[in-house]
Design a protein around this motif. Structure first.
Motif, PDB file in Angstrom:
ATOM      1  N   TRP A 158       9.575 -55.251  41.412  1.00  0.00           N
ATOM      2  CA  TRP A 158      11.018 -55.228  41.688  1.00  0.00           C
ATOM      3  C   TRP A 158      11.801 -55.278  40.375  1.00  0.00           C
ATOM      4  O   TRP A 158      12.717 -54.498  40.128  1.00  0.00           O
ATOM      5  CB  TRP A 158      11.310 -56.422  42.593  1.00  0.00           C
ATOM      6  N   LEU A 159      11.391 -56.200  39.502  1.00  0.00           N
ATOM      7  CA  LEU A 159      12.064 -56.316  38.198  1.00  0.00           C
ATOM      8  C   LEU A 159      11.927 -55.010  37.418  1.00  0.00           C
ATOM      9  O   LEU A 159      12.880 -54.525  36.812  1.00  0.00           O
ATOM     10  CB  LEU A 159      11.456 -57.483  37.404  1.00  0.00           C
ATOM     11  N   HIS A 160      10.735 -54.452  37.469  1.00  0.00           N
ATOM     12  CA  HIS A 160      10.528 -53.218  36.714  1.00  0.00           C
ATOM     13  C   HIS A 160      11.311 -52.051  37.283  1.00  0.00           C
ATOM     14  O   HIS A 160      11.751 -51.177  36.544  1.00  0.00           O
ATOM     15  CB  HIS A 160       9.027 -52.898  36.646  1.00  0.00           C
ATOM     16  N   ARG A 161      11.501 -52.073  38.573  1.00  0.00           N
ATOM     17  CA  ARG A 161      12.309 -51.010  39.163  1.00  0.00           C
ATOM     18  C   ARG A 161      13.745 -51.125  38.652  1.00  0.00           C
ATOM     19  O   ARG A 161      14.400 -50.144  38.321  1.00  0.00           O
ATOM     20  CB  ARG A 161      12.279 -51.083  40.689  1.00  0.00           C
ATOM     21  N   ILE A 162      14.191 -52.356  38.552  1.00  0.00           N
ATOM     22  CA  ILE A 162      15.547 -52.553  38.029  1.00  0.00           C
ATOM     23  C   ILE A 162      15.620 -52.066  36.583  1.00  0.00           C
ATOM     24  O   ILE A 162      16.562 -51.371  36.187  1.00  0.00           O
ATOM     25  CB  ILE A 162      15.968 -54.039  38.126  1.00  0.00           C
ATOM     26  N   VAL A 163      14.600 -52.401  35.802  1.00  0.00           N
ATOM     27  CA  VAL A 163      14.578 -51.957  34.396  1.00  0.00           C
ATOM     28  C   VAL A 163      14.621 -50.428  34.333  1.00  0.00           C
ATOM     29  O   VAL A 163      15.391 -49.851  33.566  1.00  0.00           O
ATOM     30  CB  VAL A 163      13.322 -52.488  33.673  1.00  0.00           C
ATOM     31  N   ARG A 164      13.818 -49.795  35.162  1.00  0.00           N
ATOM     32  CA  ARG A 164      13.791 -48.320  35.139  1.00  0.00           C
ATOM     33  C   ARG A 164      15.143 -47.728  35.524  1.00  0.00           C
ATOM     34  O   ARG A 164      15.643 -46.823  34.881  1.00  0.00           O
ATOM     35  CB  ARG A 164      12.708 -47.793  36.089  1.00  0.00           C
ATOM     36  N   ASN A 165      15.730 -48.316  36.585  1.00  0.00           N
ATOM     37  CA  ASN A 165      17.036 -47.814  37.013  1.00  0.00           C
ATOM     38  C   ASN A 165      18.062 -47.936  35.893  1.00  0.00           C
ATOM     39  O   ASN A 165      18.846 -47.025  35.644  1.00  0.00           O
ATOM     40  CB  ASN A 165      17.544 -48.578  38.245  1.00  0.00           C
ATOM     41  N   GLN A 166      18.022 -49.090  35.240  1.00  0.00           N
ATOM     42  CA  GLN A 166      18.944 -49.310  34.126  1.00  0.00           C
ATOM     43  C   GLN A 166      18.723 -48.270  33.037  1.00  0.00           C
ATOM     44  O   GLN A 166      19.664 -47.705  32.498  1.00  0.00           O
ATOM     45  CB  GLN A 166      18.727 -50.715  33.532  1.00  0.00           C
ATOM     46  N   ALA A 167      17.445 -48.060  32.736  1.00  0.00           N
ATOM     47  CA  ALA A 167      17.106 -47.130  31.654  1.00  0.00           C
ATOM     48  C   ALA A 167      17.570 -45.715  31.980  1.00  0.00           C
ATOM     49  O   ALA A 167      18.172 -45.045  31.151  1.00  0.00           O
ATOM     50  CB  ALA A 167      15.606 -47.144  31.398  1.00  0.00           C
ATOM     51  N   TYR A 168      17.332 -45.278  33.227  1.00  0.00           N
ATOM     52  CA  TYR A 168      17.755 -43.923  33.608  1.00  0.00           C
ATOM     53  C   TYR A 168      19.262 -43.777  33.493  1.00  0.00           C
ATOM     54  O   TYR A 168      19.760 -42.769  33.020  1.00  0.00           O
ATOM     55  CB  TYR A 168      17.315 -43.598  35.052  1.00  0.00           C
ATOM     56  N   MET A 169      19.937 -44.832  33.910  1.00  0.00           N
ATOM     57  CA  MET A 169      21.397 -44.746  33.852  1.00  0.00           C
ATOM     58  C   MET A 169      21.882 -44.657  32.414  1.00  0.00           C
ATOM     59  O   MET A 169      22.764 -43.887  32.091  1.00  0.00           O
ATOM     60  CB  MET A 169      22.011 -45.944  34.539  1.00  0.00           C
ATOM     61  N   LYS A 170      21.244 -45.472  31.561  1.00  0.00           N
ATOM     62  CA  LYS A 170      21.610 -45.432  30.142  1.00  0.00           C
ATOM     63  C   LYS A 170      21.361 -44.038  29.577  1.00  0.00           C
ATOM     64  O   LYS A 170      22.182 -43.499  28.845  1.00  0.00           O
ATOM     65  CB  LYS A 170      20.794 -46.447  29.335  1.00  0.00           C
ATOM     66  N   LEU A 171      20.208 -43.493  29.929  1.00  0.00           N
ATOM     67  CA  LEU A 171      19.851 -42.188  29.379  1.00  0.00           C
ATOM     68  C   LEU A 171      20.813 -41.114  29.882  1.00  0.00           C
ATOM     69  O   LEU A 171      21.211 -40.233  29.145  1.00  0.00           O
ATOM     70  CB  LEU A 171      18.403 -41.838  29.752  1.00  0.00           C
ATOM     71  N   ARG A 172      21.174 -41.247  31.137  1.00  0.00           N
ATOM     72  CA  ARG A 172      22.148 -40.291  31.691  1.00  0.00           C
ATOM     73  C   ARG A 172      23.458 -40.347  30.923  1.00  0.00           C
ATOM     74  O   ARG A 172      24.176 -39.381  30.815  1.00  0.00           O
ATOM     75  CB  ARG A 172      22.441 -40.620  33.159  1.00  0.00           C
ATOM     76  N   ARG A 173      23.761 -41.540  30.422  1.00  0.00           N
ATOM     77  CA  ARG A 173      25.019 -41.701  29.700  1.00  0.00           C
ATOM     78  C   ARG A 173      24.923 -41.251  28.250  1.00  0.00           C
ATOM     79  O   ARG A 173      25.833 -41.481  27.478  1.00  0.00           O
ATOM     80  CB  ARG A 173      25.483 -43.172  29.709  1.00  0.00           C
ATOM     81  N   GLY A 174      23.816 -40.666  27.867  1.00  0.00           N
ATOM     82  CA  GLY A 174      23.750 -40.130  26.510  1.00  0.00           C
ATOM     83  C   GLY A 174      22.847 -40.921  25.582  1.00  0.00           C
ATOM     84  O   GLY A 174      23.094 -40.986  24.379  1.00  0.00           O
ATOM     85  N   GLY A 175      21.800 -41.514  26.136  1.00  0.00           N
ATOM     86  CA  GLY A 175      20.784 -42.171  25.325  1.00  0.00           C
ATOM     87  C   GLY A 175      21.351 -43.270  24.457  1.00  0.00           C
ATOM     88  O   GLY A 175      22.285 -43.958  24.854  1.00  0.00           O
ATOM     89  N   PRO A 176      20.783 -43.424  23.268  1.00  0.00           N
ATOM     90  CA  PRO A 176      21.152 -44.536  22.404  1.00  0.00           C
ATOM     91  C   PRO A 176      22.657 -44.618  22.167  1.00  0.00           C
ATOM     92  O   PRO A 176      23.205 -45.688  22.041  1.00  0.00           O
ATOM     93  CB  PRO A 176      20.423 -44.227  21.100  1.00  0.00           C
ATOM     94  N   HIS A 177      23.303 -43.450  22.165  1.00  0.00           N
ATOM     95  CA  HIS A 177      24.742 -43.478  21.879  1.00  0.00           C
ATOM     96  C   HIS A 177      25.553 -44.029  23.034  1.00  0.00           C
ATOM     97  O   HIS A 177      26.710 -44.375  22.875  1.00  0.00           O
ATOM     98  CB  HIS A 177      25.230 -42.073  21.508  1.00  0.00           C
ATOM     99  N   GLY A 178      24.939 -44.090  24.157  1.00  0.00           N
ATOM    100  CA  GLY A 178      25.661 -44.618  25.318  1.00  0.00           C
ATOM    101  C   GLY A 178      25.418 -46.099  25.508  1.00  0.00           C
ATOM    102  O   GLY A 178      25.859 -46.675  26.478  1.00  0.00           O
ATOM    103  N   LYS A 179      24.744 -46.735  24.570  1.00  0.00           N
ATOM    104  CA  LYS A 179      24.295 -48.099  24.840  1.00  0.00           C
ATOM    105  C   LYS A 179      25.422 -49.128  24.910  1.00  0.00           C
ATOM    106  O   LYS A 179      25.235 -50.202  25.453  1.00  0.00           O
ATOM    107  CB  LYS A 179      23.247 -48.537  23.819  1.00  0.00           C
ATOM    108  N   GLU A 180      26.578 -48.778  24.356  1.00  0.00           N
ATOM    109  CA  GLU A 180      27.670 -49.744  24.411  1.00  0.00           C
ATOM    110  C   GLU A 180      28.401 -49.729  25.755  1.00  0.00           C
ATOM    111  O   GLU A 180      29.291 -50.492  25.983  1.00  0.00           O
ATOM    112  CB  GLU A 180      28.675 -49.479  23.285  1.00  0.00           C
ATOM    113  N   ARG A 181      28.011 -48.826  26.605  1.00  0.00           N
ATOM    114  CA  ARG A 181      28.731 -48.718  27.881  1.00  0.00           C
ATOM    115  C   ARG A 181      28.420 -49.913  28.775  1.00  0.00           C
ATOM    116  O   ARG A 181      27.263 -50.262  28.968  1.00  0.00           O
ATOM    117  CB  ARG A 181      28.304 -47.453  28.618  1.00  0.00           C
ATOM    118  N   PRO A 182      29.458 -50.488  29.311  1.00  0.00           N
ATOM    119  CA  PRO A 182      29.242 -51.616  30.211  1.00  0.00           C
ATOM    120  C   PRO A 182      28.713 -51.129  31.552  1.00  0.00           C
ATOM    121  O   PRO A 182      29.290 -50.218  32.135  1.00  0.00           O
ATOM    122  CB  PRO A 182      30.634 -52.201  30.375  1.00  0.00           C
ATOM    123  N   PHE A 183      27.639 -51.725  32.043  1.00  0.00           N
ATOM    124  CA  PHE A 183      27.068 -51.178  33.263  1.00  0.00           C
ATOM    125  C   PHE A 183      27.996 -51.329  34.455  1.00  0.00           C
ATOM    126  O   PHE A 183      28.109 -50.436  35.263  1.00  0.00           O
ATOM    127  CB  PHE A 183      25.676 -51.744  33.547  1.00  0.00           C
TER     128      PHE A 183
END
Lengths: 255, 332
Positions: free
Chosen positions: A89-114
């Motif tokens: 369950w925790l890992h699914r959350i991590v993956r979801n977070q990661a996909y969303m971050k990547l969708r937002r433009g990878g490392p450059h999107g990291k400052e975006r508030p979820f």
């Protein structure tokens, strides 16, 4: 994405030895035990980081993702029906977070508030970045501010786990949401953590969109009051720590 | 003419709260009559031209009027009036303002503590997170959270900070300035705009509502009770001025003359309102929509209007005269 599946599988199969202890920790954490949750974090943080890192290829972004995932995990622990499923369950959350971050433009999107980009609230991604500019009447910004604060602490602190779990921040979110009744809370969380548009929430909860809006609006009012209540408690604590007078009662006036 | 009544109570809660707070300061010698007079509250009239709604008497910019009132009495003051929805920061700063005043030993003036009128917060307890407060409806406690959840659209608190030496000339001149501005409809109304008829213009608005038989029973009776009470204080205040300014110099003589003349007119206003009060007792309010009763009310309002117009003229003359004199003691 096959690589991911493999990695996930390998992680799921590990840690089988201490299964009973693990389940107990999850149970305790679910009933609100922060220490138990802290222990879970200590146990699983490294692996979660590894997973996030393999997905993003960016160590700092991975750090952010895991912090956010842990906050979410903490908030949603009560909704986990089977304590054995904590790790996947925790890992699914991590993956979801990661996909969303990547969708937002990878490392450059990291400052975006979820919370802000997930809420589809129309808030600009940078709103509320500045501490002074937090609009405390807007729950999107409050949640953003709190999580952002937690992430900053975790990034800059000596001991990320400890800072991540800084009680005042996490408890604030937790307490804020606790003031809602079950249904309001489900709808609110679906909206703000589950990134669902009101029409979909209406389907999910078998109600009308108008009703979802009403519930959200009522929830915002309740959260606003709760937020004030919490801040008053902190204010009173602060006065106490500064050694200011606790009590002063004058003779009742003749009016 | 002397009016027999209890001079320690008033229907004007703003003046009651100011007097209550001032009595904890070095200026505790101010009587309620003096506070009613020097703050101008004894001379106010704020009329809803639609139905004589009960909100009229308290529908003024509280922060502005109360701080000016305190200034007339010789105090600097502080204000909190953050609009709803309140932010935690504004709530904390407002609570802190109240606590600072209480730590100095002076209650804070607030609005809508237990009832939508002015009242006083006279104590705090951080451990219980509650204030001790009193207004005309209740003496009790309210939690900080209840305090931070106002029913009106802002959180209102005024506190007294410093007490300044103030000459009696200055006090009277500033009071007259407020009284005359209000009577002539020149007082700043902020968000209320021209929603209410202020001062002497209130009579025209009131008479018009009576002609249209549209007066709200409760509101009409409440306005009458507030103004009848206020004008009794006004007459007494002016009588006292005429009695106390007993010096032989030209200022003292002029105050004596105008205050004495004005007192006669305000007594007539008080008498007319006394009769209106019998006609429309609060809270039921009688029958203001009944044509015969409404016409009788119009006659009494016209009597009061005539007398008050003359009273205001006296006070206006006195104000223009007072503007020229500043000396505390004048031997001439």
């Amino acid at each position: 994405m096959d690589v991911l599946a493999l990695e996930t599988a390998s992680m799921l199969s590990s840690g089988g030895g201490a299964e009973g202890q693990e389940r107990e920790l999850v149970e305790r954490a679910r009933s609100g035990d922060q220490e138990a949750f802290g222990e879970l974090v200590r146990r699983h943080r490294a692996k979660a980081l590894g997973l996030a890192g393999s997905l993003t290829k960016d160590v700092y972004l991975a750090e952010d993702i895991v912090q956010e995932a842990l906050i979410r995990a903490f908030l949603h622990l009560g909704t986990l029906t089977d304590s054995n499923r904590f790790i996947p369950w925790l890992h699914r959350i991590v993956r979801n977070q990661a996909y969303m971050k990547l969708r937002r433009g990878g490392p450059h999107g990291k400052e975006r508030p979820f919370v802000c980009f997930m809420s589809q609230s129309g808030l600009p991604a940078d709103s509320g970045r500045n501490e002074q500019a937090v609009d405390w009447s807007d729950i999107d910004c409050i949640l953003f501010h709190l999580t952002d604060h937690a992430a900053d602490e975790a990034r800059n602190g000596q001991n990320p786990e400890q800072y991540l779990l800084r009680q005042e921040v996490l408890q604030s979110i937790h307490m804020l949401i606790r003031c809602l009744n079950k249904r309001e809370r489900d709808i609110f969380e679906a909206r703000f953590f589950g990134e669902l548009p009101p029409a979909e929430i209406a389907d999910l909860f078998d109600t009308t969109t108008a009703n979802v809006y009403n519930t959200l609006s009522r929830s915002r009012v309740k959260l606003q009051k709760e937020r004030i209540r919490i801040s008053i408690s902190l204010y009173v604590q602060r006065r106490a720590s500064l050694g200011l007078p606790r009590r002063r009662i004058l003779t009742p006036p003749l009016i | 003419m002397t009016i027999e009544r209890d001079w320690s109570k008033t229907w004007t809660s703003a003046a009651a709260a100011i007097h209550g707070a001032v009595s904890y300061t070095d200026k505790k010698h101010f009587t309620l009559t003096e506070v009613m007079g020097f703050t101008g509250h004894a001379f106010r009239m704020n009329i809803d031209p639609e139905s004589i709604n009960a909100a009229g008497p308290t529908s003024f910019p509280g922060g502005y009027i109360l701080r000016r009132n305190l200034c007339n009495l010789g105090f600097t003051s502080c204000l909190a009036d953050p609009p709803a929805p309140l932010t935690p920061d504004k709530v904390e700063r407002t609570i802190s303002l109240v606590q600072q005043s209480l730590d100095r030993g002076v209650p804070a003036i607030a609005f809508d503590l237990f009832t939508p009128e002015f009242g006083l917060i006279y104590g705090y307890d951080d451990d219980k997170q509650q204030f001790y407060a009193k207004d005309h409806a209740k003496d009790g406690t309210l939690t900080y959270a209840q305090f931070a959840d106002p029913k009106i659209d802002l959180l209102f608190v005024t506190t007294i900070s410093e007490s300044l030496p103030h000459s009696k000339y200055e006090t009277l001149r500033m009071a007259l300035s407020m009284i005359v501005d209000h009577a002539r409809g020149k007082e700043w109304t902020h968000v209320f705009g021209d929603k209410f008829a202020q001062g002497l213009a209130g009579y025209g608005a009131w008479i018009n509502v009576m002609k249209l038989r549209r007066a709200d029973e409760h509101g009409n009776a409440f306005n009458i009770s507030v103004i009848a009470d206020a004008r009794e204080f006004a007459a007494r205040f002016l009588r006292e001025l005429a009695f106390r300014w007993d010096g032989s110099n030209v200022v003292e003589r002029t105050v004596r003359k105008h205050a004495g003349d004005a007192a006669v007119h305000y007594e007539a206003v008080a008498v007319a309102f006394g009769q209106l009060r019998e006609l429309f007792p609060f809270p039921d309010g009688g029958q203001p929509k009944d044509p015969v009763t409404a016409d009788r009310a119009i006659e009494l309002l016209q009597q009061a209007q005539e007398a008050e117009t003359k009273g205001v003229e006296q006070l206006e003359q006195l104000f223009h005269f007072m503007k020229e004199y500043y000396s505390e003691i004048w031997v001439n």
